[in-house]
Scaffold this active site. Structure first.
Site, PDB file in Angstrom:
ATOM      1  N   ASP A   9       0.857  -1.185   0.000  1.00 10.88           N
ATOM      2  CA  ASP A   9       0.000   0.000   0.000  1.00 10.88           C
ATOM      3  C   ASP A   9       0.897   1.240   0.000  1.00 10.88           C
ATOM      4  OD1 ASP A   9      -1.657   2.132   0.704  1.00 10.88           O
ATOM      5  OD2 ASP A   9      -2.851   0.923   2.094  1.00 10.88           O
ATOM      6  N   ILE A  10       0.707   2.107  -0.956  1.00  8.49           N
ATOM      7  CA  ILE A  10       1.613   3.267  -1.083  1.00  8.49           C
ATOM      8  C   ILE A  10       1.486   4.220   0.105  1.00  8.49           C
ATOM      9  CG2 ILE A  10       0.144   4.849  -2.427  1.00  8.49           C
ATOM     10  CD1 ILE A  10       2.713   5.215  -4.243  1.00  8.49           C
ATOM     11  N   GLY A  31      -9.755   4.885  -5.760  1.00 13.95           N
ATOM     12  CA  GLY A  31      -8.459   4.222  -5.927  1.00 13.95           C
ATOM     13  C   GLY A  31      -7.392   4.756  -4.991  1.00 13.95           C
ATOM     14  N   ASP A  33      -5.891   7.579  -5.058  1.00 13.76           N
ATOM     15  CA  ASP A  33      -6.181   8.977  -4.707  1.00 13.76           C
ATOM     16  C   ASP A  33      -7.046   9.034  -3.435  1.00 13.76           C
ATOM     17  OD1 ASP A  33      -6.367  11.733  -4.986  1.00 13.76           O
ATOM     18  OD2 ASP A  33      -7.712  11.687  -6.717  1.00 13.76           O
ATOM     19  N   THR A 122      -3.576   2.446 -14.220  1.00 16.69           N
ATOM     20  CA  THR A 122      -3.931   1.026 -14.432  1.00 16.69           C
ATOM     21  C   THR A 122      -5.184   0.587 -13.673  1.00 16.69           C
ATOM     22  OG1 THR A 122      -2.544   0.215 -12.614  1.00 16.69           O
ATOM     23  CG2 THR A 122      -1.502   0.399 -14.777  1.00 16.69           C
ATOM     24  N   GLY A 123      -5.836   1.525 -12.993  1.00 16.32           N
ATOM     25  CA  GLY A 123      -7.070   1.178 -12.265  1.00 16.32           C
ATOM     26  C   GLY A 123      -8.281   1.743 -12.991  1.00 16.32           C
TER      27      GLY A 123
HETATM   28  N1  AR6 Z   1      -1.436   1.662  -2.906  1.00 11.63           N
HETATM   29  C1  AR6 Z   1      -0.865   1.328  -4.087  1.00 11.63           C
HETATM   30  N2  AR6 Z   1      -1.568   1.142  -5.230  1.00 11.63           N
HETATM   31  C2  AR6 Z   1      -2.905   1.282  -5.152  1.00 11.63           C
HETATM   32  C3  AR6 Z   1      -3.585   1.617  -3.962  1.00 11.63           C
HETATM   33  C4  AR6 Z   1      -2.780   1.817  -2.790  1.00 11.63           C
HETATM   34  N3  AR6 Z   1      -3.321   2.142  -1.622  1.00 11.63           N
HETATM   35  N4  AR6 Z   1      -4.918   1.686  -4.234  1.00 11.63           N
HETATM   36  C5  AR6 Z   1      -5.071   1.386  -5.541  1.00 11.63           C
HETATM   37  N5  AR6 Z   1      -3.864   1.120  -6.099  1.00 11.63           N
HETATM   38  P1  AR6 Z   1      -6.282   4.086  -9.625  1.00 11.63           P
HETATM   39  P2  AR6 Z   1      -5.898   5.544 -12.164  1.00 11.63           P
HETATM   40  C6  AR6 Z   1      -3.517   0.757  -7.476  1.00 11.63           C
HETATM   41  O1  AR6 Z   1      -7.653   3.687 -10.018  1.00 11.63           O
HETATM   42  O2  AR6 Z   1      -6.173   4.325 -12.937  1.00 11.63           O
HETATM   43  C7  AR6 Z   1      -9.132   8.170  -9.004  1.00 11.63           C
HETATM   44  O3  AR6 Z   1     -10.516   8.292  -8.806  1.00 11.63           O
HETATM   45  C8  AR6 Z   1      -4.610   0.183  -8.348  1.00 11.63           C
HETATM   46  O4  AR6 Z   1      -4.769  -1.214  -8.107  1.00 11.63           O
HETATM   47  O5  AR6 Z   1      -6.051   4.518  -8.235  1.00 11.63           O
HETATM   48  O6  AR6 Z   1      -4.721   6.407 -12.527  1.00 11.63           O
HETATM   49  C9  AR6 Z   1      -8.487   9.492  -9.406  1.00 11.63           C
HETATM   50  O7  AR6 Z   1      -9.095  10.583  -8.737  1.00 11.63           O
HETATM   51  C10 AR6 Z   1      -4.047   0.457  -9.735  1.00 11.63           C
HETATM   52  O8  AR6 Z   1      -3.122  -0.557 -10.124  1.00 11.63           O
HETATM   53  O9  AR6 Z   1      -5.736   5.306 -10.568  1.00 11.63           O
HETATM   54  C11 AR6 Z   1      -8.745   9.531 -10.884  1.00 11.63           C
HETATM   55  O10 AR6 Z   1     -10.054   9.994 -11.176  1.00 11.63           O
HETATM   56  C12 AR6 Z   1      -3.262   1.752  -9.558  1.00 11.63           C
HETATM   57  O11 AR6 Z   1      -3.133   1.944  -8.145  1.00 11.63           O
HETATM   58  C13 AR6 Z   1      -8.628   8.079 -11.299  1.00 11.63           C
HETATM   59  O12 AR6 Z   1      -8.930   7.323 -10.121  1.00 11.63           O
HETATM   60  C14 AR6 Z   1      -3.936   2.972 -10.151  1.00 11.63           C
HETATM   61  O13 AR6 Z   1      -5.338   2.851  -9.983  1.00 11.63           O
HETATM   62  C15 AR6 Z   1      -7.229   7.737 -11.721  1.00 11.63           C
HETATM   63  O14 AR6 Z   1      -7.222   6.426 -12.228  1.00 11.63           O
END
Ligand code: AR6
Length: 172
Positions: A9-10, A31, A33, A122-123
């Site tokens: 977890d970051i 996610g 954020d 990637t989410g």
């Molecule tokens: N620690 C590390 N990685 C994580 C964590 C964590 N706690 N939580 C999720 N991930 P995403 P995006 C991974 O969706 O695709 C938001 O609503 C997750 O499994 O967080 O860039 C923003 O406000 C995935 O592999 O970001 C934007 O609207 C990666 O982090 C939108 O999502 C990125 O997933 C950005 O989408």
């Protein structure tokens, strides 16, 4: 610049700066954020609001990066960057590479020696992890020299970790 991979977890990383996969509004989201704002507390959102009011009235453009405090997180700073939504019809990989490059420029200006990245886009933004991993590692490898000594990719699943591990072995 050393590249390290961890599964985890970051928000728990003890590094100088963690990177947030934000959106242009800088007002939080789901996610990673959502997790950063939840665990970091309201101070981060306050600084994001101030940035919107001063420098980014139209939002932070995709591919750019800006820093705030990390609030209650163990890191010192959060670097917010906006990844591109994946598209099948348009190649947006230069924007994804730009997120990594610009985040390192911001980290350099802060004097951050260690920086943790999530797998940006990637989410919720649906970027295939294999492709995103290759773009991310290549962007770090090709970045201009900075004070950053360690880049830590923090992967949220065993599957994502395995993909980054394989890409790192291929690219070196
Ligand atoms: N620690 C590390 N990685 C994580 C964590 C964590 N706690 N939580 C999720 N991930 P995403 P995006 C991974 O969706 O695709 C938001 O609503 C997750 O499994 O967080 O860039 C923003 O406000 C995935 O592999 O970001 C934007 O609207 C990666 O982090 C939108 O999502 C990125 O997933 C950005 O989408």
């Amino acid at each position: 610049m050393k590249i390290v991979l961890v599964e985890g977890d970051i928000t728990e990383q003890r590094v100088d700066a963690i990177v947030n996969a934000a959106n242009s509004s800088l007002m939080g989201g789901g996610g990673v954020d959502g997790a950063i704002h939840r665990r970091g507390g309201p101070e981060i959102l306050e600084e994001c609001r101030a940035l919107r009011a001063s420098r980014y009235g139209r939002g932070l453009p995709t591919g750019q990066a800006v820093a705030t405090t990390a609030g209650r997180l163990p890191a010192r700073w959060v670097i917010h960057t906006v990844g591109p939504v994946h598209s099948r019809s348009e190649d947006r990989s230069h924007l994804l590479a730009s997120c990594y490059r610009e985040s390192l420029v911001v980290a350099d200006a802060l004097g951050a020696g260690t920086v943790a990245f999530p797998a940006i886009s990637t989410g919720i933004y649906r970027w295939p992890v294999e492709d995103a991993a290759r773009i991310a590692i290549t962007a770090i490898r090709q970045a201009a020299p900075t004070v950053v000594e360690e880049v830590r990719f923090v992967l949220f699943s065993t599957a994502a970790y395995a993909v980054f591990d394989s890409a790192l072995r291929d690219i070196g």
